[in-house]
Design an enzyme around this catalytic site. Sequence first.
Site, PDB file in Angstrom:
ATOM      1  N   GLU A   1       3.096   8.289   2.345  1.00 15.90           N
ATOM      2  CA  GLU A   1       2.419   8.107   3.633  1.00 15.90           C
ATOM      3  C   GLU A   1       0.991   8.659   3.588  1.00 15.90           C
ATOM      4  O   GLU A   1       0.049   8.043   4.089  1.00 15.90           O
ATOM      5  CB  GLU A   1       3.251   8.776   4.742  1.00 15.90           C
ATOM      6  CG  GLU A   1       2.674   8.717   6.143  1.00 15.90           C
ATOM      7  CD  GLU A   1       2.374   7.299   6.636  1.00 15.90           C
ATOM      8  OE1 GLU A   1       2.782   6.324   5.996  1.00 15.90           O
ATOM      9  OE2 GLU A   1       1.673   7.184   7.666  1.00 15.90           O
TER      10      GLU A   1
ATOM     11  N   LYS B   1      -2.408   6.408   4.226  1.00 19.59           N
ATOM     12  CA  LYS B   1      -3.465   6.741   5.200  1.00 19.59           C
ATOM     13  C   LYS B   1      -4.816   6.770   4.493  1.00 19.59           C
ATOM     14  O   LYS B   1      -5.797   6.251   5.001  1.00 19.59           O
ATOM     15  CB  LYS B   1      -3.218   8.116   5.863  1.00 19.59           C
ATOM     16  CG  LYS B   1      -2.067   8.190   6.839  1.00 19.59           C
ATOM     17  CD  LYS B   1      -2.283   7.495   8.148  1.00 19.59           C
ATOM     18  CE  LYS B   1      -1.750   6.106   8.157  1.00 19.59           C
ATOM     19  NZ  LYS B   1      -0.358   5.859   8.401  1.00 19.59           N
TER      20      LYS B   1
HETATM   21  C1  F6R Z   1      -0.032   1.974   8.520  1.00 22.53           C
HETATM   22  C2  F6R Z   1       0.625   1.128   9.500  1.00 22.53           C
HETATM   23  C3  F6R Z   1       1.470   0.027   8.992  1.00 22.53           C
HETATM   24  C4  F6R Z   1       2.694  -0.180   9.906  1.00 22.53           C
HETATM   25  C5  F6R Z   1       3.485  -1.418   9.447  1.00 22.53           C
HETATM   26  C6  F6R Z   1       4.731  -1.606  10.271  1.00 22.53           C
HETATM   27  O1  F6R Z   1      -0.780   2.992   9.116  1.00 22.53           O
HETATM   28  O2  F6R Z   1       0.471   1.292  10.676  1.00 22.53           O
HETATM   29  O3  F6R Z   1       1.865   0.235   7.677  1.00 22.53           O
HETATM   30  O4  F6R Z   1       3.493   0.973   9.823  1.00 22.53           O
HETATM   31  O5  F6R Z   1       2.680  -2.551   9.568  1.00 22.53           O
HETATM   32  O6  F6R Z   1       4.423  -1.768  11.606  1.00 22.53           O
HETATM   33  P1  F6R Z   1       5.502  -1.543  12.726  1.00 22.53           P
HETATM   34  O7  F6R Z   1       5.872  -0.107  12.708  1.00 22.53           O
HETATM   35  O8  F6R Z   1       4.815  -1.952  13.997  1.00 22.53           O
HETATM   36  O9  F6R Z   1       6.686  -2.404  12.390  1.00 22.53           O
END
Ligand code: F6R
Length: 610
Positions: free
Chosen positions: A482, A486
Amino acid sequence: MCGIAGYVGSREAVSIVLDQLKRLEYRGYDSAGVAWRSGNGIAILKKEGRLDRLFQEVTQTKPTAHIAIAHSRWATHGKPSDENAHPHTDATNRIAVIHNGIIENYIELYQEMLQEGEVPLKSETDTEIAAHLIGREYQKTGDFVEAVRSAVRKLRGAFAMVILCEDEPDKIVAVRNASPLVLGIGESENFLASDIPALLPYTRDVIVMDEGDLAVITSDRIHLEDAAGRPKLPKITHVDWDIEAAEKGGYEHFMLKEIHEQPDAIRACLAGRLMKDGTVKLGDTLDEKVWTGFDRILIVACGTAYHAGLLGEFLFEGILRVPVEVYYASEFRYNNPILRPTDLVLFISQSGETADTLAALRLVKEEGIPTLGIVNVVGSSIARECDSVLYTQAGPEICVASTKAYSAQVASLALVALYASHLRGGDREKTARLQTALAAMPEFLAEVLRRREEIEAVAHDIHQAPLMFFLGRGADAAVALEGALKMKEIAYIPTQESPAGEMKHGPLALVENGVVAIFGITNPVTRDKSLSNVKEVAARGGTTVGIILDSDPLSAEVLDRSIRIPHIDSPTIAAAVSALPLQLLAYHVARLRGCDIDKPRNLAKSVTVE
Ligand code: F6R
């Protein structure tokens, strides 16, 4: 979270509060509503969907009022709908309430009120329970302000609440309890809002209400009192921010604001779920026989949510001793997954709309396997299609890079692990340790935030690195992924991330002068092994940075730079807390490199294509 607006004065109140709501639109919402004092009592209009829909209705009604309150809702209890939109009223329709946050004990309060007589519910919200409670108190005494005081004494949770009473057409009562509320001072008119941007076109003199404060607002007076009912002298602040700065709460970027919101996000996530006696309540959830019957957990998600899932693996396997497999949603469908009726499949998503995760969910549902969603956006597709959903309650996340949603996803997984452990008789000692650490997680995060300047200083030292390694062992290795994500997504620095022990099997060849290696060393059990890996990197000219525990002075001696976090007895929660310094490091490095932090190139907040 949701937006609150209020006005009392000689101008047309409804258009002012709607304009205020418009200025809070950037925060996201799913429905909106307004209440004003008309000639016949309190009038209310509310609509699911965009504000424009509410505006159209209001335009047709042509209200003229000098007092109004309005709300844009981001659902927490009950799906987005006209009925669940605020304001909510009591049984007599004389009290109208708008509210941000969560009332933890709304079910208990409802049951208590039922003993005294019917509670005619029109929505599925906790807010409506508060409206009924205030209405009942008001019926007893006929004193509006006293009714709010005594109802609020019975409410538990984090909330900001604003109330109108039909019989007191010149008064708005507002209460702040952990959710922000700001009063705006005008000339023969006063305003209120959940956030400063909604006030700026009208006034720059504001009173930020403190925790527990109650305010009685009329056009020419603001009476303020503390939680004990003692009158207070309001502290007026003059705000110089421009609108853009105000939207970010004074922070330079949404990302920084959202990083700082993490203690509150976790508080909201745990509220009403992790009880003082250590038990966990998940509300409406899967059947008990699913909870006691599963013999394997699959976790499916993308990106940051996938990384949260990796910590889930440590939580579940550690406490329940059931095998866990964590899948990238984009891979899941095409890898011919083996699914069995005794599996439990968790889907984690901030947006609830990620196409890969949704497609995987549909495949699992076709097989009839029980599914549980861990989702931030209420009423989103994944939330609706899972058999059951646990909302992470992190509030809207605007920056593309996910921060507070990640922490809330891990806290939610910990809640699920504890819940299952209580039902299935999981490892007692580990369960107790996790419970204690989870309850204290908001304070651990707050403590790391207090040390933010140390983290910024490290960012200064490393921001020109051509390559960064993110390394750790166990749960720290999961968080390393993670941290690396970032750094690459907002600072555009190439990263190499892996378990620290893997370095010598190949990646070590990339280490040379100028390369930075960031280690998570938050588990005393693997500390010494990690320090050997630190030395391997240092011996080849790499700069070493470690996220270490306060209780670990030895690591600080070995590393070139170290960032300390409080000692935490649960390795998974310790690792999760160590993500915060990594978020801040990425933020400051990106800022020093002049990157567009909130909208990184090539990326979107909600990924609705496979
Ligand atoms: C990274 C980020 C993405 C989301 C991924 C899943 O900072 O935000 O990697 O975690 O696109 O998105 P969700 O959680 O909305 O399914």
